[in-house]
Design a protein around this motif. Structure first.
Motif, mmCIF file in Angstrom:
data_model
loop_
_atom_site.group_PDB
_atom_site.id
_atom_site.type_symbol
_atom_site.label_atom_id
_atom_site.label_comp_id
_atom_site.label_asym_id
_atom_site.label_seq_id
_atom_site.Cartn_x
_atom_site.Cartn_y
_atom_site.Cartn_z
ATOM 1 N N MET A 1 0.882 -1.184 0.085
ATOM 2 C CA MET A 1 0.045 0.044 0.008
ATOM 3 C C MET A 1 0.812 1.241 -0.144
ATOM 4 S SD MET A 1 -3.343 -1.131 2.282
ATOM 5 C CE MET A 1 -3.290 0.066 3.339
ATOM 6 N N ALA A 2 2.059 1.227 0.751
ATOM 7 C CA ALA A 2 2.811 2.270 0.485
ATOM 8 C C ALA A 2 3.441 2.460 -0.959
ATOM 9 C CB ALA A 2 4.129 2.249 1.368
ATOM 10 N N VAL A 3 3.659 1.772 -1.431
ATOM 11 C CA VAL A 3 4.206 1.736 -2.930
ATOM 12 C C VAL A 3 2.951 2.490 -3.845
ATOM 13 C CG1 VAL A 3 4.738 0.788 -5.222
ATOM 14 C CG2 VAL A 3 5.691 -0.130 -3.144
ATOM 15 N N ALA A 4 1.816 2.075 -3.647
ATOM 16 C CA ALA A 4 0.289 2.535 -4.334
ATOM 17 C C ALA A 4 0.377 4.109 -3.864
ATOM 18 C CB ALA A 4 -0.758 1.847 -3.953
ATOM 19 N N ALA A 5 0.611 4.186 -2.440
ATOM 20 C CA ALA A 5 0.514 5.911 -2.188
ATOM 21 C C ALA A 5 1.479 6.647 -2.695
ATOM 22 C CB ALA A 5 0.506 5.741 -0.540
ATOM 23 N N SER A 6 2.526 5.926 -2.951
ATOM 24 C CA SER A 6 3.748 6.942 -3.346
ATOM 25 C C SER A 6 3.432 7.364 -4.879
ATOM 26 C CB SER A 6 5.080 6.220 -3.282
ATOM 27 O OG SER A 6 5.065 5.130 -4.153
ATOM 28 N N HIS A 7 2.732 6.309 -5.562
ATOM 29 C CA HIS A 7 2.222 6.650 -7.032
ATOM 30 C C HIS A 7 0.932 7.583 -6.831
ATOM 31 C CE1 HIS A 7 5.144 3.393 -7.649
ATOM 32 N NE2 HIS A 7 5.467 4.033 -8.734
ATOM 33 N N GLY A 8 0.316 8.014 -5.866
ATOM 34 C CA GLY A 8 -0.842 8.831 -5.904
ATOM 35 C C GLY A 8 -2.105 8.049 -5.968
ATOM 36 N N ARG A 9 -1.948 6.867 -5.303
ATOM 37 C CA ARG A 9 -3.335 5.850 -5.627
ATOM 38 C C ARG A 9 -3.691 5.617 -4.254
ATOM 39 N NH1 ARG A 9 -1.041 1.489 -9.705
ATOM 40 N NH2 ARG A 9 0.553 1.668 -8.155
ATOM 41 N N LYS A 10 -5.050 5.492 -3.905
ATOM 42 C CA LYS A 10 -5.477 5.419 -2.465
ATOM 43 C C LYS A 10 -5.952 3.888 -2.650
ATOM 44 C CE LYS A 10 -7.324 9.843 -1.648
ATOM 45 N NZ LYS A 10 -8.422 10.750 -1.233
ATOM 46 N N ALA A 11 -6.089 3.343 -1.396
ATOM 47 C CA ALA A 11 -6.628 2.012 -1.163
ATOM 48 C C ALA A 11 -8.057 1.814 -0.634
ATOM 49 C CB ALA A 11 -5.649 1.368 -0.198
ATOM 50 N N GLY A 12 -8.649 1.041 -0.786
ATOM 51 C CA GLY A 12 -9.960 0.892 -0.540
ATOM 52 C C GLY A 12 -11.072 1.332 -1.500
ATOM 53 N N ARG A 13 -12.280 1.294 -0.962
ATOM 54 C CA ARG A 13 -13.410 1.730 -2.063
ATOM 55 C C ARG A 13 -13.550 2.995 -2.122
ATOM 56 N NH1 ARG A 13 -18.253 -2.386 -1.621
ATOM 57 N NH2 ARG A 13 -19.036 -0.717 -2.969
ATOM 58 N N GLN A 14 -13.913 3.645 -3.329
ATOM 59 C CA GLN A 14 -14.263 4.853 -3.598
ATOM 60 C C GLN A 14 -15.478 5.560 -2.837
ATOM 61 O OE1 GLN A 14 -14.832 5.290 -7.608
ATOM 62 N NE2 GLN A 14 -12.809 5.404 -8.031
ATOM 63 N N GLU A 15 -15.196 6.606 -2.204
ATOM 64 C CA GLU A 15 -16.496 7.295 -1.353
ATOM 65 C C GLU A 15 -17.674 7.656 -2.320
ATOM 66 O OE1 GLU A 15 -17.045 10.809 1.901
ATOM 67 O OE2 GLU A 15 -14.759 10.121 1.381
ATOM 68 N N ILE A 16 -18.853 7.399 -1.881
ATOM 69 C CA ILE A 16 -19.880 7.633 -2.510
ATOM 70 C C ILE A 16 -20.444 9.242 -1.923
ATOM 71 C CG2 ILE A 16 -22.425 7.143 -3.174
ATOM 72 C CD1 ILE A 16 -20.283 5.410 -4.570
ATOM 73 N N THR A 17 -20.549 10.273 -2.650
ATOM 74 C CA THR A 17 -20.893 11.533 -2.064
ATOM 75 C C THR A 17 -22.430 11.779 -2.817
ATOM 76 O OG1 THR A 17 -20.031 12.650 -4.036
ATOM 77 C CG2 THR A 17 -18.525 12.264 -2.112
ATOM 78 N N ALA A 18 -22.872 12.919 -2.327
ATOM 79 C CA ALA A 18 -24.263 13.188 -2.736
ATOM 80 C C ALA A 18 -24.479 13.739 -4.094
ATOM 81 C CB ALA A 18 -24.691 14.303 -1.922
ATOM 82 N N ASN A 19 -23.235 13.780 -4.870
ATOM 83 C CA ASN A 19 -23.254 14.295 -6.371
ATOM 84 C C ASN A 19 -22.822 12.789 -7.027
ATOM 85 O OD1 ASN A 19 -23.630 17.031 -5.529
ATOM 86 N ND2 ASN A 19 -21.372 16.997 -5.289
ATOM 87 N N HIS A 20 -23.039 11.862 -6.643
ATOM 88 C CA HIS A 20 -22.960 10.655 -7.271
ATOM 89 C C HIS A 20 -24.159 10.332 -8.106
ATOM 90 C CE1 HIS A 20 -22.684 6.449 -8.216
ATOM 91 N NE2 HIS A 20 -21.215 6.502 -8.182
ATOM 92 N N PRO A 21 -24.052 9.862 -9.468
ATOM 93 C CA PRO A 21 -25.380 9.503 -10.204
ATOM 94 C C PRO A 21 -26.349 8.639 -9.649
ATOM 95 C CG PRO A 21 -23.092 9.374 -11.644
ATOM 96 C CD PRO A 21 -22.833 9.584 -10.093
ATOM 97 N N ASN A 22 -25.853 7.839 -8.855
ATOM 98 C CA ASN A 22 -26.978 6.981 -8.507
ATOM 99 C C ASN A 22 -27.688 7.584 -7.143
ATOM 100 O OD1 ASN A 22 -26.511 4.772 -9.886
ATOM 101 N ND2 ASN A 22 -25.207 3.522 -8.555
ATOM 102 N N VAL A 23 -27.094 8.306 -6.564
ATOM 103 C CA VAL A 23 -27.800 9.137 -5.397
ATOM 104 C C VAL A 23 -28.862 10.097 -6.147
ATOM 105 C CG1 VAL A 23 -27.438 10.871 -3.571
ATOM 106 C CG2 VAL A 23 -25.718 8.997 -3.938
#
Length: 59
Positions: free
Chosen positions: A1-23
């Motif tokens: 995960m540290a390697v992924a973070a160093s390349h600007g990537r996040k781990a885990g699921r994407q957060e769903i916000t109020a602006n998401h199309p399904n919402v």
């Protein structure tokens, strides 16, 4: 995960916000008078997820 973070990537699921199309779609369908179970079948989520989407703050 540290390697992924160093390349600007996040781990885990994407957060769903109020602006998401399904919402937004869930809100639109609710204003048309559909029940949460029916909304879930249309957008492909569970009834509980529809309730979660409808409770999100719009903004």
């Amino acid at each position: 995960m540290a390697v992924a973070a160093s390349h600007g990537r996040k781990a885990g699921r994407q957060e769903i916000t109020a602006n998401h199309p399904n919402v937004k779609r869930a809100r639109d369908l609710k204003t048309q008078g559909l029940k949460p179970a029916d909304i879930g079948m249309i957008i492909g989520t569970s009834r509980a997820t529809v309730y979660r989407y409808l409770s999100m703050e719009s903004g």
